[in-house]
Design a protein around this motif. Structure first.
Motif, mmCIF file in Angstrom:
data_model
loop_
_atom_site.group_PDB
_atom_site.id
_atom_site.type_symbol
_atom_site.label_atom_id
_atom_site.label_comp_id
_atom_site.label_asym_id
_atom_site.label_seq_id
_atom_site.Cartn_x
_atom_site.Cartn_y
_atom_site.Cartn_z
ATOM 1 N N TRP A 106 -6.983 37.552 29.909
ATOM 2 C CA TRP A 106 -7.176 38.644 30.875
ATOM 3 C C TRP A 106 -7.134 40.034 30.233
ATOM 4 O O TRP A 106 -7.881 40.937 30.606
ATOM 5 C CB TRP A 106 -6.191 38.538 32.040
ATOM 6 N N ASN A 107 -6.251 40.219 29.253
ATOM 7 C CA ASN A 107 -6.189 41.540 28.617
ATOM 8 C C ASN A 107 -7.519 41.891 27.985
ATOM 9 O O ASN A 107 -7.998 43.022 28.097
ATOM 10 C CB ASN A 107 -5.096 41.577 27.556
ATOM 11 N N SER A 108 -8.128 40.920 27.320
ATOM 12 C CA SER A 108 -9.412 41.168 26.673
ATOM 13 C C SER A 108 -10.487 41.519 27.704
ATOM 14 O O SER A 108 -11.302 42.412 27.474
ATOM 15 C CB SER A 108 -9.849 39.938 25.868
ATOM 16 N N VAL A 109 -10.483 40.820 28.822
ATOM 17 C CA VAL A 109 -11.484 41.106 29.864
ATOM 18 C C VAL A 109 -11.338 42.546 30.354
ATOM 19 O O VAL A 109 -12.315 43.291 30.449
ATOM 20 C CB VAL A 109 -11.350 40.117 31.051
ATOM 21 N N VAL A 110 -10.099 42.945 30.642
ATOM 22 C CA VAL A 110 -9.906 44.294 31.181
ATOM 23 C C VAL A 110 -10.236 45.356 30.127
ATOM 24 O O VAL A 110 -10.796 46.411 30.445
ATOM 25 C CB VAL A 110 -8.480 44.485 31.749
ATOM 26 N N GLU A 111 -9.939 45.058 28.864
ATOM 27 C CA GLU A 111 -10.286 46.006 27.800
ATOM 28 C C GLU A 111 -11.809 46.160 27.682
ATOM 29 O O GLU A 111 -12.330 47.272 27.529
ATOM 30 C CB GLU A 111 -9.682 45.537 26.466
ATOM 31 N N ALA A 112 -12.540 45.040 27.789
ATOM 32 C CA ALA A 112 -14.006 45.111 27.761
ATOM 33 C C ALA A 112 -14.511 45.942 28.941
ATOM 34 O O ALA A 112 -15.417 46.775 28.795
ATOM 35 C CB ALA A 112 -14.604 43.708 27.803
ATOM 36 N N TRP A 124 -4.825 41.151 12.194
ATOM 37 C CA TRP A 124 -4.817 41.816 13.484
ATOM 38 C C TRP A 124 -5.693 43.055 13.434
ATOM 39 O O TRP A 124 -5.597 43.852 12.505
ATOM 40 C CB TRP A 124 -3.375 42.214 13.814
ATOM 41 N N VAL A 125 -6.570 43.231 14.403
ATOM 42 C CA VAL A 125 -7.318 44.487 14.487
ATOM 43 C C VAL A 125 -6.921 45.170 15.789
ATOM 44 O O VAL A 125 -6.457 44.512 16.718
ATOM 45 C CB VAL A 125 -8.851 44.262 14.484
ATOM 46 N N ASP A 126 -7.064 46.464 15.846
ATOM 47 C CA ASP A 126 -6.784 47.156 17.094
ATOM 48 C C ASP A 126 -8.011 46.978 17.998
ATOM 49 O O ASP A 126 -8.998 47.681 17.872
ATOM 50 C CB ASP A 126 -6.500 48.630 16.824
ATOM 51 N N GLY A 128 -8.520 36.002 21.010
ATOM 52 C CA GLY A 128 -7.169 36.349 21.414
ATOM 53 C C GLY A 128 -6.124 35.953 20.395
ATOM 54 O O GLY A 128 -6.427 35.450 19.312
ATOM 55 N N SER A 129 -4.881 36.196 20.772
ATOM 56 C CA SER A 129 -3.804 36.107 19.804
ATOM 57 C C SER A 129 -3.297 34.692 19.608
ATOM 58 O O SER A 129 -2.515 34.435 18.709
ATOM 59 C CB SER A 129 -2.661 37.009 20.236
ATOM 60 N N ARG A 130 -3.708 33.758 20.451
ATOM 61 C CA ARG A 130 -3.083 32.435 20.325
ATOM 62 C C ARG A 130 -4.045 31.265 20.375
ATOM 63 O O ARG A 130 -3.619 30.118 20.393
ATOM 64 C CB ARG A 130 -1.988 32.276 21.361
HETATM 65 BR BR1 BUP Z 1 -6.421 38.438 17.984
HETATM 66 C C1 BUP Z 1 -6.162 40.193 18.534
HETATM 67 N N1 BUP Z 1 -6.140 42.497 18.031
HETATM 68 O O1 BUP Z 1 -6.731 41.047 16.426
HETATM 69 P P1 BUP Z 1 -5.470 38.234 25.835
HETATM 70 C C2 BUP Z 1 -5.765 40.483 19.811
HETATM 71 N N2 BUP Z 1 -5.545 41.780 20.188
HETATM 72 O O2 BUP Z 1 -5.567 43.986 19.591
HETATM 73 P P2 BUP Z 1 -4.252 35.901 24.559
HETATM 74 C C3 BUP Z 1 -5.742 42.806 19.283
HETATM 75 O O3 BUP Z 1 -4.159 41.067 21.987
HETATM 76 P P3 BUP Z 1 -2.742 34.994 26.785
HETATM 77 C C4 BUP Z 1 -6.359 41.245 17.591
HETATM 78 O O4 BUP Z 1 -6.664 43.457 22.566
HETATM 79 C C5 BUP Z 1 -5.324 41.880 23.832
HETATM 80 O O5 BUP Z 1 -4.695 43.033 24.313
HETATM 81 C C6 BUP Z 1 -6.097 42.184 22.567
HETATM 82 O O6 BUP Z 1 -4.518 39.173 25.003
HETATM 83 C C7 BUP Z 1 -5.037 42.094 21.534
HETATM 84 O O7 BUP Z 1 -5.415 36.834 25.138
HETATM 85 C C8 BUP Z 1 -4.276 40.900 23.375
HETATM 86 O O8 BUP Z 1 -6.853 38.694 25.742
HETATM 87 C C9 BUP Z 1 -4.665 39.454 23.647
HETATM 88 O O9 BUP Z 1 -4.926 38.166 27.211
HETATM 89 O O10 BUP Z 1 -3.070 35.959 25.545
HETATM 90 O O11 BUP Z 1 -3.799 36.460 23.298
HETATM 91 O O12 BUP Z 1 -4.845 34.541 24.540
HETATM 92 O O13 BUP Z 1 -2.520 33.631 26.212
HETATM 93 O O14 BUP Z 1 -1.506 35.573 27.380
HETATM 94 O O15 BUP Z 1 -3.941 35.070 27.673
#
Ligand code: BUP
Length: 462
Positions: free
Chosen positions: A361-367, A340-342, A276-278
């Motif tokens: 959560w975003n990653s889970v739903v994307e998977a 960053w990757v899409d 994830g992003s952080r």
């Molecule tokens: Br890193 C990365 N490309 O390289 P999550 C992340 N993402 O598209 P987080 C990319 O960021 P919180 C990269 O697809 C998702 O939509 C990924 O959100 C996208 O985790 C998003 O998965 C990341 O919810 O956020 O970043 O830890 O702290 O709010 O849970």
């Protein structure tokens, strides 16, 4: 009249994990014929956020989507109880939101609703106390299971004895269907009611009834048990799917070369790794991760991160991995990137068969959306609770004995072993694919997410 085409304002919170679902919601509303205003506080923390906002704005004509900016006051980080820049931004936003009523009244045509990120709910309520007639909604950026904990959190403590030790090993929420939450899965700061996070949770969860509804990015097949009803305000399970505007494949850019690399691999053979992003990893853990990926024997695409904010990240890959020999070894089977990757595009690629994720959560739903099986390695916050959703739904499994982030270093051998297990697991593969099909049905015509979206829009037309 104007109300036949509702105008809705959306207020995201800081960080890609918050901005992304807000923009997907905005895109979906615009595609359903609504007019959308995105309320954005400036300056923005990360380059990734700025880029995504510009891509989003240029993907829609101005009569569909507009940006309304406001200034975020700068705060002295010493007055904020965290070093996390996204958290500091959230606090700075909180202190800047008095502008909201005048900003909202300046929008034309008048808005039918304001949808705010749950992380801004208290400050938004305070700021808009005099806008009594404005319908207000929350976008909850985690799972319905996490929402169940949030919505009932204040009931677990008595005012006089805020003592969590009286709560058993499993937390029963008052909502039907929700499987009891192991105390050990609770975000650590929520185990101590004296923390800032816990007291905010407690206060905010009491205020939910002030809202007309809560939007959650989930669907029936993923969270059937947590969606049994009984929650107030009503939940709207809007399916927020990755969008075209997120693609950043500039000609000759790194995004393009990643896709080319994937194109050459066997269908379903690649494991994708991102936290994830952080979430950043300790140097020692990064090395073990690399060793683990090599040991797994699978081709891998790894997004590695050692800085929270992208703008501060000038290290080379070699610096981050800290082991030139390992970098060489990884090149045989893998692609390691720092930028960053899409992720939507990666998970949707036919070569990708597995995902090692922190369970944001975003990653889970994307998977789920792409039917890619998942090995969860939750690190902090809501991630264990989300990982439980992953396992119950059949989308994947999670490493229950690897501890929270930084607790201890997990060895490459263990990581490689677990990755090999999920990549060889055909049952998991077909379960995940089935969830992907269900996700598509849910957002398609007549599906549960599409119906929830239409119901919301219907309310905003009146
Ligand atoms: Br890193 C990365 N490309 O390289 P999550 C992340 N993402 O598209 P987080 C990319 O960021 P919180 C990269 O697809 C998702 O939509 C990924 O959100 C996208 O985790 C998003 O998965 C990341 O919810 O956020 O970043 O830890 O702290 O709010 O849970």
């Amino acid at each position: 009249g104007a109300h036949n085409r509702p105008h809705v304002a959306l207020l995201p919170s800081a960080g890609m994990g918050h901005l992304t679902p807000t923009l997907r919601l905005a895109a979906s509303l615009a595609n359903h014929g609504l007019q959308v205003t995105l309320i954005v506080g400036h300056p923005i923390v990360s380059a990734a956020e700025s880029k995504l906002i510009s891509r989003f704005l240029s993907a829609f004509p101005a009569d569909q989507v507009r940006e309304k900016q406001f200034d975020i006051v700068s705060v002295d980080p010493a007055t904020v109880n965290s070093k996390d820049p996204f958290f500091i931004q959230r606090e700075a936003t909180r202190r800047s939101l008095q502008i909201l009523p005048s900003l909202v009244s300046s929008l034309s045509p008048p808005i039918s609703a304001l949808v705010s990120d749950v992380f801004l709910m208290s400050p938004v309520l305070e700021a808009t106390a005099n806008l009594k007639d404005l319908p207000q909604y929350i976008l909850f950026t985690s799972s319905a299971r996490m929402f169940s904990l949030f919505a009932s959190y204040h009931t677990f403590f008595s005012e006089t004895s805020p003592d969590f030790s009286k709560v058993g090993d499993f937390i029963e929420t008052p909502f039907p269907g929700v499987v009891p939450i192991p105390k050990s899965s609770l975000p650590p700061p929520l185990r101590d009611p004296k923390t800032w996070f816990a007291s905010t949770f407690m206060e905010d969860s009491k205020k939910l009834s002030n809202f007309d509804g809560v939007l959650i990015n989930t669907f029936e097949k993923l969270e059937s048990d947590s969606l049994k009803g009984g929650k107030l305000p009503p939940l709207f399970t809007v399916g927020l799917v990755p969008c075209e505007f997120e693609k950043g494949s500039e000609q000759g850019g790194s995004a393009e070369s990643i896709i080319k690399w994937l194109d050459d691999k066997e269908p379903g053979s690649v494991v994708y790794i991102s936290f994830g992003s952080r979430t950043t990893m300790m140097k020692e853990q990064i090395k073990e991760m690399g060793e683990g990926l090599v040991r797994s024997g699978c081709p891998f695409l790894w997004v590695v991160k050692d800085k929270i904010v992208d703008k501060e990240d000038n290290d080379s890959l070699e610096d981050v991995i800290g082991d030139a020999e390992l970098v060489e070894k990884m090149k045989e089977k893998g692609l390691v990137v720092k930028e960053w990757v899409d992720q939507g595009e990666v998970l949707g690629h036919k070569s990708v068969g597995g995902f090692v994720s922190h369970c944001g959560w975003n990653s889970v739903v994307e998977a789920a959306w792409y039917g890619v099986r998942l090995l969860g390695w939750p690190q902090s916050g809501d991630q264990r609770i989300n990982a439980e959703v992953v396992e119950r739904s059949g989308l994947g499994v999670w490493a229950k004995d690897w501890g929270w982030m930084g607790e201890r270093v997990i060895k490459g051998q263990d990581i490689g072993g677990k990755i090999g297990e999920i990549m060889r697991n055909d049952l998991l593969k077909s379960q995940a694919e089935q969830i992907g099909e269900e996700a598509r049905k849910a957002v398609g015509d007549g599906g549960s997410c599409e119906n929830a979206m239409k119901e919301l829009i219907g309310k905003w037309k009146n």
